[in-house]
Design an enzyme around this catalytic site. Structure first.
Site, PDB file in Angstrom:
ATOM      1  CB  SER A  11      -0.986   0.139   1.061  1.00  0.00           C
ATOM      2  OG  SER A  11      -0.153  -0.157   2.404  1.00  0.00           O
ATOM      3  CB  THR A 115      -1.555   6.481   4.718  1.00  0.00           C
ATOM      4  OG1 THR A 115      -2.724   6.295   3.664  1.00  0.00           O
ATOM      5  CG2 THR A 115      -0.585   7.352   4.297  1.00  0.00           C
ATOM      6  CB  THR A 133      -0.505   6.232   0.599  1.00  0.00           C
ATOM      7  OG1 THR A 133      -1.282   4.873   0.320  1.00  0.00           O
ATOM      8  CG2 THR A 133      -1.225   7.389  -0.089  1.00  0.00           C
ATOM      9  NE  ARG A 143      -8.794   7.170  -3.664  1.00  0.00           N
ATOM     10  CZ  ARG A 143      -8.014   7.216  -2.652  1.00  0.00           C
ATOM     11  NH1 ARG A 143      -6.982   7.204  -2.804  1.00  0.00           N
ATOM     12  NH2 ARG A 143      -8.755   7.066  -1.273  1.00  0.00           N
ATOM     13  CB  THR A 166      -3.684   5.227   7.918  1.00  0.00           C
ATOM     14  OG1 THR A 166      -3.415   4.099   7.055  1.00  0.00           O
ATOM     15  CG2 THR A 166      -4.347   4.656   9.213  1.00  0.00           C
ATOM     16  N   GLY A 167      -6.212   4.947   5.970  1.00  0.00           N
ATOM     17  CA  GLY A 167      -7.651   4.467   5.798  1.00  0.00           C
ATOM     18  C   GLY A 167      -8.423   4.955   4.611  1.00  0.00           C
TER      19      GLY A 167
HETATM   20  N1  GLY Z   1      -5.364   7.036   3.058  1.00  0.00           N
HETATM   21  C1  GLY Z   1      -4.933   6.872   1.840  1.00  0.00           C
HETATM   22  C2  GLY Z   1      -5.728   6.860   0.842  1.00  0.00           C
HETATM   23  O1  GLY Z   1      -6.941   6.825   0.791  1.00  0.00           O
HETATM   24  O2  GLY Z   1      -5.094   7.219  -0.428  1.00  0.00           O
END
Ligand code: GLY
Length: 251
Positions: A11, A115, A133, A143, A166-167
């Site tokens: 990730s 992340t 990330t 995106r 993160t997330g």
């Molecule tokens: N938190 C990282 C992302 O959604 O790209």
């Protein structure tokens, strides 16, 4: 930078899962105690997006460079082009694609979203932070998540504290997450309580979505720290007094 270069991390950086078209695109940001910041979004073929973000901060008057033009900037300042799609990530993408023939109209896999966010305080009490990330696995090309958005994935106010997330970045962006955590600390919340309040706002906006994962970490000017996430499975690393510790994040 270590995690960005680690092919086992799926990730972040090299080894990160690609977008729906099979391209690994990276987001990163950095912010220092002077309130200076730099970021890159949708950056390809670059081993260390965080270093390019730092160059944006230190060598330009801008905050955010994106896509091909960000890659041109990286080339101009000496970052070589590097392939980032590992055999493992390619295999995962192929398997995902086989099950998602309609990917152009929607993207559904939110299982791989983490992340690397870092916050630091030095001996003078100066704060800084960074995050990096590869974003949402198999995302719709183009995106961009929260990580390169100052105030969403990262925020530092040297008078108060710093936070990073993160997330699922979309949910973090919707509440200006890291800025919110810092502003809550300004109002007197501890880092822990500030992270809890930010998570609770996200949960309120997403009733009936137990799968949703968002986590914050925060530190204040006194060096107190905290973390909170929407669900289990979140831990953070603390380096203090010469020791590294892994701390289970509350949820
Ligand atoms: N938190 C990282 C992302 O959604 O790209």
């Amino acid at each position: 930078m270590i995690v960005e270069a680690d092919p086992e991390s799926t990730s972040v950086g090299r080894g990160g899962f690609p977008d729906a078209a099979g391209d690994v695109t990276l987001d990163a940001s950095i912010m220092d105690h002077r309130g200076q910041c730099g970021a890159v979004a949708c950056l390809e073929k670059t081993l260390h997006p965080i270093s390019v973000a730092r160059a944006v901060m230190e060598r330009t008057q801008h905050v955010l460079l994106v896509g091909e033009k960000a890659r041109d900037f990286a080339t101009q300042i000496g970052f070589p082009k590097t392939g980032l799609l590992t055999p493992n990530a390619r295999k995962a993408w192929k398997a995902w694609k086989a099950n998602n023939p309609k990917w152009r109209s929607f993207s559904t896999d939110i299982s791989n979203h983490d992340t690397i966010g870092m916050l630091a305080i030095d001996k003078q009490g100066n704060l800084s932070g960074a995050c990096t990330t590869s974003g949402w696995a198999f995302k719709i090309p183009g995106r961009v998540g929260d990580s390169p958005i100052i105030g969403a994935g990262l925020y530092v106010d040297n008078e108060i504290g710093a936070a990073t997330a993160t997330g699922t970045g979309e949910e973090v962006i919707k509440i200006c997450g890291s800025f919110l955590v810092v502003e809550l600390m300004r109002q007197g919340y501890s880092p822990q309580r500030a992270c809890e309040e930010a998570v609770s706002r996200i949960k309120k906006r997403n009733p009936g979505n137990p799968e949703l994962f968002v986590g914050f970490i925060a530190i204040n000017k006194s060096g107190e720290h905290g973390a909170f996430a929407t669900k289990t499975g979140f831990e953070y690393a603390l380096y203090q007094h010469g020791q590294n510790r892994l701390i289970p994040g509350l949820f």
